[in-house]
Design a protein around this motif. Structure first.
Motif, PDB file in Angstrom:
ATOM      1  N   HIS A 259      20.815  43.692  41.021  1.00 44.22           N
ATOM      2  CA  HIS A 259      21.722  42.747  41.685  1.00 44.22           C
ATOM      3  C   HIS A 259      21.209  41.358  41.323  1.00 44.22           C
ATOM      4  CE1 HIS A 259      18.315  42.765  44.505  1.00 44.22           C
ATOM      5  NE2 HIS A 259      18.715  41.567  44.868  1.00 44.22           N
ATOM      6  N   THR A 260      22.044  40.348  41.510  1.00 45.12           N
ATOM      7  CA  THR A 260      21.601  38.992  41.211  1.00 45.12           C
ATOM      8  C   THR A 260      20.712  38.509  42.343  1.00 45.12           C
ATOM      9  OG1 THR A 260      23.695  38.617  40.113  1.00 45.12           O
ATOM     10  CG2 THR A 260      22.362  36.664  40.610  1.00 45.12           C
ATOM     11  N   ALA A 261      19.455  38.282  42.037  1.00 41.20           N
ATOM     12  CA  ALA A 261      18.528  37.814  43.075  1.00 41.20           C
ATOM     13  C   ALA A 261      19.019  36.473  43.617  1.00 41.20           C
ATOM     14  CB  ALA A 261      17.139  37.661  42.485  1.00 41.20           C
ATOM     15  N   PRO A 262      18.908  36.235  44.926  1.00 39.19           N
ATOM     16  CA  PRO A 262      19.223  34.910  45.459  1.00 39.19           C
ATOM     17  C   PRO A 262      18.112  33.939  45.024  1.00 39.19           C
ATOM     18  CG  PRO A 262      18.472  36.378  47.217  1.00 39.19           C
ATOM     19  CD  PRO A 262      18.458  37.176  45.963  1.00 39.19           C
ATOM     20  N   ILE A 263      18.313  33.369  43.861  1.00 42.80           N
ATOM     21  CA  ILE A 263      17.264  32.632  43.136  1.00 42.80           C
ATOM     22  C   ILE A 263      16.545  31.616  44.028  1.00 42.80           C
ATOM     23  CG2 ILE A 263      16.822  31.124  41.135  1.00 42.80           C
ATOM     24  CD1 ILE A 263      17.963  33.857  40.292  1.00 42.80           C
ATOM     25  N   ASN A 264      17.308  30.765  44.692  1.00 38.44           N
ATOM     26  CA  ASN A 264      16.676  29.685  45.460  1.00 38.44           C
ATOM     27  C   ASN A 264      15.931  30.193  46.691  1.00 38.44           C
ATOM     28  OD1 ASN A 264      18.723  28.620  43.673  1.00 38.44           O
ATOM     29  ND2 ASN A 264      18.159  26.623  44.527  1.00 38.44           N
ATOM     30  N   MET A 265      16.382  31.327  47.225  1.00 35.87           N
ATOM     31  CA  MET A 265      15.646  31.943  48.332  1.00 35.87           C
ATOM     32  C   MET A 265      14.290  32.434  47.857  1.00 35.87           C
ATOM     33  SD  MET A 265      16.923  31.576  51.151  1.00 35.87           S
ATOM     34  CE  MET A 265      15.387  32.268  51.726  1.00 35.87           C
ATOM     35  N   TYR A 266      14.258  32.938  46.632  1.00 37.81           N
ATOM     36  CA  TYR A 266      12.979  33.405  46.078  1.00 37.81           C
ATOM     37  C   TYR A 266      12.062  32.213  45.783  1.00 37.81           C
ATOM     38  CZ  TYR A 266      14.614  38.269  45.580  1.00 37.81           C
ATOM     39  OH  TYR A 266      15.069  39.557  45.812  1.00 37.81           O
ATOM     40  N   TYR A 267      12.670  31.096  45.370  1.00 39.09           N
ATOM     41  CA  TYR A 267      11.861  29.869  45.204  1.00 39.09           C
ATOM     42  C   TYR A 267      11.184  29.547  46.540  1.00 39.09           C
ATOM     43  CZ  TYR A 267      14.486  28.535  40.903  1.00 39.09           C
ATOM     44  OH  TYR A 267      15.046  28.475  39.666  1.00 39.09           O
ATOM     45  N   ALA A 268      11.994  29.613  47.599  1.00 35.63           N
ATOM     46  CA  ALA A 268      11.494  29.257  48.934  1.00 35.63           C
ATOM     47  C   ALA A 268      10.381  30.205  49.376  1.00 35.63           C
ATOM     48  CB  ALA A 268      12.643  29.286  49.941  1.00 35.63           C
ATOM     49  N   LEU A 269      10.621  31.491  49.185  1.00 34.29           N
ATOM     50  CA  LEU A 269       9.625  32.473  49.618  1.00 34.29           C
ATOM     51  C   LEU A 269       8.323  32.300  48.846  1.00 34.29           C
ATOM     52  CD1 LEU A 269       8.923  34.959  51.349  1.00 34.29           C
ATOM     53  CD2 LEU A 269       9.817  36.389  49.492  1.00 34.29           C
ATOM     54  N   ARG A 270       8.457  32.058  47.560  1.00 33.05           N
ATOM     55  CA  ARG A 270       7.270  31.848  46.723  1.00 33.05           C
ATOM     56  C   ARG A 270       6.462  30.658  47.246  1.00 33.05           C
ATOM     57  NH1 ARG A 270       4.585  27.968  43.367  1.00 33.05           N
ATOM     58  NH2 ARG A 270       3.839  28.993  41.492  1.00 33.05           N
ATOM     59  N   GLU A 271       7.176  29.589  47.602  1.00 29.43           N
ATOM     60  CA  GLU A 271       6.498  28.384  48.077  1.00 29.43           C
ATOM     61  C   GLU A 271       5.862  28.624  49.452  1.00 29.43           C
ATOM     62  OE1 GLU A 271       6.019  26.245  45.978  1.00 29.43           O
ATOM     63  OE2 GLU A 271       5.206  24.574  47.125  1.00 29.43           O
ATOM     64  N   ALA A 272       6.559  29.344  50.314  1.00 28.90           N
ATOM     65  CA  ALA A 272       6.023  29.647  51.648  1.00 28.90           C
ATOM     66  C   ALA A 272       4.736  30.453  51.525  1.00 28.90           C
ATOM     67  CB  ALA A 272       7.057  30.434  52.462  1.00 28.90           C
ATOM     68  N   LEU A 273       4.749  31.433  50.647  1.00 26.47           N
ATOM     69  CA  LEU A 273       3.569  32.284  50.467  1.00 26.47           C
ATOM     70  C   LEU A 273       2.441  31.499  49.804  1.00 26.47           C
ATOM     71  CD1 LEU A 273       5.459  35.481  49.270  1.00 26.47           C
ATOM     72  CD2 LEU A 273       4.221  35.241  51.440  1.00 26.47           C
ATOM     73  N   ARG A 274       2.801  30.631  48.858  1.00 26.05           N
ATOM     74  CA  ARG A 274       1.781  29.814  48.199  1.00 26.05           C
ATOM     75  C   ARG A 274       1.071  28.928  49.211  1.00 26.05           C
ATOM     76  NH1 ARG A 274       0.566  24.963  46.589  1.00 26.05           N
ATOM     77  NH2 ARG A 274       2.485  24.029  47.397  1.00 26.05           N
ATOM     78  N   LEU A 275       1.854  28.362  50.146  1.00 28.28           N
ATOM     79  CA  LEU A 275       1.250  27.490  51.161  1.00 28.28           C
ATOM     80  C   LEU A 275       0.256  28.270  52.031  1.00 28.28           C
ATOM     81  CD1 LEU A 275       4.404  25.426  52.184  1.00 28.28           C
ATOM     82  CD2 LEU A 275       2.319  24.487  51.155  1.00 28.28           C
ATOM     83  N   ILE A 276       0.573  29.521  52.332  1.00 28.43           N
ATOM     84  CA  ILE A 276      -0.350  30.344  53.128  1.00 28.43           C
ATOM     85  C   ILE A 276      -1.614  30.639  52.319  1.00 28.43           C
ATOM     86  CG2 ILE A 276      -0.697  32.608  54.222  1.00 28.43           C
ATOM     87  CD1 ILE A 276       2.224  32.532  55.079  1.00 28.43           C
ATOM     88  N   ALA A 277      -1.431  30.928  51.040  1.00 27.44           N
ATOM     89  CA  ALA A 277      -2.598  31.201  50.191  1.00 27.44           C
ATOM     90  C   ALA A 277      -3.472  29.952  50.086  1.00 27.44           C
ATOM     91  CB  ALA A 277      -2.147  31.662  48.811  1.00 27.44           C
ATOM     92  N   GLU A 278      -2.822  28.791  50.021  1.00 31.11           N
ATOM     93  CA  GLU A 278      -3.571  27.527  49.931  1.00 31.11           C
ATOM     94  C   GLU A 278      -4.384  27.306  51.211  1.00 31.11           C
ATOM     95  OE1 GLU A 278      -1.830  23.686  48.046  1.00 31.11           O
ATOM     96  OE2 GLU A 278      -1.502  23.501  50.202  1.00 31.11           O
ATOM     97  N   GLU A 279      -3.758  27.591  52.348  1.00 29.34           N
ATOM     98  CA  GLU A 279      -4.457  27.437  53.629  1.00 29.34           C
ATOM     99  C   GLU A 279      -5.523  28.523  53.798  1.00 29.34           C
ATOM    100  OE1 GLU A 279      -1.791  27.560  56.996  1.00 29.34           O
ATOM    101  OE2 GLU A 279      -3.392  27.241  58.453  1.00 29.34           O
ATOM    102  N   GLY A 280      -5.281  29.683  53.234  1.00 27.30           N
ATOM    103  CA  GLY A 280      -6.136  30.859  53.435  1.00 27.30           C
ATOM    104  C   GLY A 280      -5.528  31.661  54.581  1.00 27.30           C
ATOM    105  N   VAL A 281      -5.236  32.934  54.338  1.00 21.28           N
ATOM    106  CA  VAL A 281      -4.490  33.691  55.344  1.00 21.28           C
ATOM    107  C   VAL A 281      -5.277  33.820  56.649  1.00 21.28           C
ATOM    108  CG1 VAL A 281      -5.117  36.083  54.656  1.00 21.28           C
ATOM    109  CG2 VAL A 281      -2.878  35.620  55.650  1.00 21.28           C
ATOM    110  N   GLU A 282      -6.608  33.949  56.550  1.00 22.68           N
ATOM    111  CA  GLU A 282      -7.412  34.052  57.791  1.00 22.68           C
ATOM    112  C   GLU A 282      -7.312  32.758  58.589  1.00 22.68           C
ATOM    113  OE1 GLU A 282      -8.926  34.936  54.814  1.00 22.68           O
ATOM    114  OE2 GLU A 282     -10.049  36.824  55.130  1.00 22.68           O
TER     115      GLU A 282
END
Ligand SMILES: *Cc1c(COP(=O)(O)O)cnc(C)c1O
Length: 382
Positions: A259-282
Motif C-alpha cells: 500500500h502507499t505508505a503515508p509518507i509524511n506520517m512516517y517522517y513524523a514517526l521517525r523524528e519522534a523516535l529519533r528525539l527519544i533516542a537522542e534523549e535516551g529512552v531511560e
C-alpha cells in the motif's frame, strides 16, 4: 438533489483557510507533538519506494526496536492509528478456534475481546475492577485453567490509569506454549518496557501518546515465535491490509508494493523516535515518572485524590477522583474553553467519577503541570 442545487451548495464550501485553536492536550491522547516533528511532517513527500524513503523505513525499524528493547526482526509501523496495530496483532496471531485469554481491567481489554472474537477465537476473560491490576497468582490460575494459545494483556490501561506488571508472566506462558500479546499504546516511550526480557511475543502502540507525534503511524512487533505461528497457519490472515506475511515483503528485503505508505506520517514517526533516542529512552522514562510524581503532589495540594494505588499508577496517565458535588464534565469544558487545556473524562465503570490527565511525550514537563494546576484551582474555586 438536482445539479443546480449541487452547484449552489458550492458557495457554502467557500471557506477560509484552516484555523484551529492551540490547545494544551493533557487528556488520554493525542498529546501535543514536538515542534521538530511538525516541521519534519512539513517536508515534501518522496515516493514510497524511493531509496531515501526505504532507508527511513529501516531507521524506523531500528528505532522501534530500541524504544521497545527488542531484537525482533519483524518490527514495523502500521499505517493507521493504534487500533490498526492492535487489530494487526490479533489478525496475524489468532487462528479460528484458538483459545485467547484476555485480561480485562478496563476499556481496552474489552476492545481486545471484541476483536479476537471477530477473528474466530474462543475468547475467555478474567476481569478486575477498573483501576486494579492482575497479580501473578491470578494470571497463573487463569492460564492453567484455560491453557490458551494467546494471553492478551493491556500494559497501560488508559481508561483507568493502571499499569499491569509483566515481570514473570512469560514464564507462566511457557508451560502451555502460550503467546504473550501486550498493548503498549500508553506505555511506549513513557513507561519502562523490556519486550525481550519480559518474553513478549506480540506488541503494538500508537504515535500520538508517549511518542508525542500526531496520530497515524503505529508501532507493531512480533517475535520469531509469533512469526513461526503465522508461517505455519493453514488459512490466510483474514485481513488483507494488516497481513504481516504481505507487509513483511514491503518492510523486508523484497520491497514489494503493498500500500502507499503515508509518507509524511512516517517522517513524523521517525523524528519522534529519533528525539527519544537522542534523549535516551531511560531518561525519557525517568522524565515521565518525575513529572507524574510532581503532578500527583500538586493535585494532592489542591485537595484532589488519585483513583489508582500509587505503586500501580501510570506515569503517562493519571485518573483523578472528581470530588463529590462537582460536575466533572463542566470543569473539563471550562478548562478547554477558557484555558485551552484538554483533559479527559471517565469511561465505562469510571464514567463521571474521574478526570483523565495525560502527561505524555513532549507534554511531560513541569510547566504543563503548573499551568494545569493553576487553571484547575481557578475553575474549582468558582
Ligand atoms: C489509545 C489506545 C488505543 C487505540 O489507539 P488509537 O490510536 O486511538 O487507535 C488502544 N489501546 C490503548 C490502551 C489506548 O490507550
Amino acid at each position: 438533489m438536482t445539479q443546480t442545487n449541487a452547484i449552489n451548495n458550492r458557495q457554502k464550501l467557500d471557506l477560509n483557510p484552516l484555523q484551529m485553536p492551540h490547545r494544551l492536550l493533557l487528556g488520554p491522547g493525542p498529546s501535543n507533538a514536538h515542534p521538530a516533528i511538525l516541521e519534519a511532517m512539513n517536508t515534501p513527500p518522496v515516493g514510497h519506494l524511493d531509496p531515501t524513503f526505504l532507508k527511513l523505513m529501516d531507521e524506523i525499524q531500528s528505532l522501534l526496536r530500541y524504544v521497545w528493547q527488542t531484537d525482533n526482526p519483524m518490527t514495523i509501523a502500521v499505517s493507521g492509528t493504534g487500533t490498526a496495530a492492535m487489530e494487526a496483532t490479533i489478525a496475524n496471531a489468532v487462528e479460528p478456534d484458538d483459545v485467547v485469554l484476555v485480561g480485562v481491567m478496563g476499556y481496552f481489554g474489552n476492545r481486545l475481546v471484541d476483536m479476537a472474537g471477530r477473528y474466530g477465537a474462543d475468547v475467555r476473560t478474567i476481569t478486575k475492577q477498573w483501576g486494579q491490576v492482575f497479580s501473578l497468582d491470578e494470571l497463573r490460575a487463569a492460564i492453567e485453567e484455560h491453557a490458551p494459545q494467546i494471553l492478551a494483556l493491556v500494559h497501560a490501561e488508559t481508561s483507568t490509569g493502571a499499569c499491569q506488571p509483566l515481570d514473570g508472566v512469560a514464564e507462566l506462558c511457557q508451560k502451555y506454549d502460550t503467546l504473550l500479546l501486550i498493548d503498549t499504546v500508553t506505555s511506549l516511550g513513557g513507561v519502562p518496557i523490556y519486550l525481550d526480557e519480559w518474553g513478549v511475543d506480540l506488541a503494538y502502540s500508537c504515535s500520538q501518546k508517549g511518542l508525542g507525534c500526531p496520530p497515524g503511524a503505529s508501532p507493531f512487533t512480533m517475535s520469531p515465535r509469533a512469526v513461526a505461528k503465522l508461517q505455519n497457519r493453514p488459512t490466510k490472515v483474514e485481513n488483507w491490509y494488516l497481513d504481516m506475511s504481505l507487509l513483511g515483503k514491503y518492510w523486508g528485503a523484497e520491497r514489494v508494493y503493498h500500500h502507499t505508505a503515508p509518507i509524511n506520517m512516517y517522517y513524523a514517526l521517525r523524528e519522534a523516535l529519533r528525539l527519544i533516542a537522542e534523549e535516551g529512552v531511560e531518561n525519557c522514562w525517568q522524565r515521565h515518572q518525575q513529572n507524574a510524581e510532581y503532578l500527583w503532589e500538586r493535585l494532592g495540594e489542591i485537595g484532589l485524590e488519585m483513583h489508582v494505588e500509587k505503586q500501580y499508577r501510570l506515569p503517562t496517565l493519571t485518573t483523578v477522583c472528581i470530588p463529590a458535588g462537582i460536575d466533572g464534565k463542566a470543569i473539563a469544558q471550562k478548562l478547554l474553553n477558557e484555558y485551552n487545556i484538554e483533559v479527559g473524562g471517565g469511561l465505562g465503570e469510571l464514567a463521571g467519577k474521574v478526570w483523565r490527565i495525560g502527561l505524555m511525550g513532549y507534554n511531560s514537563r513541569p510547566e504543563n503541570v503548573d499551568r494545569l494546576i493553576a487553571a484547575l484551582k481557578e475553575v474549582l474555586a468558582k
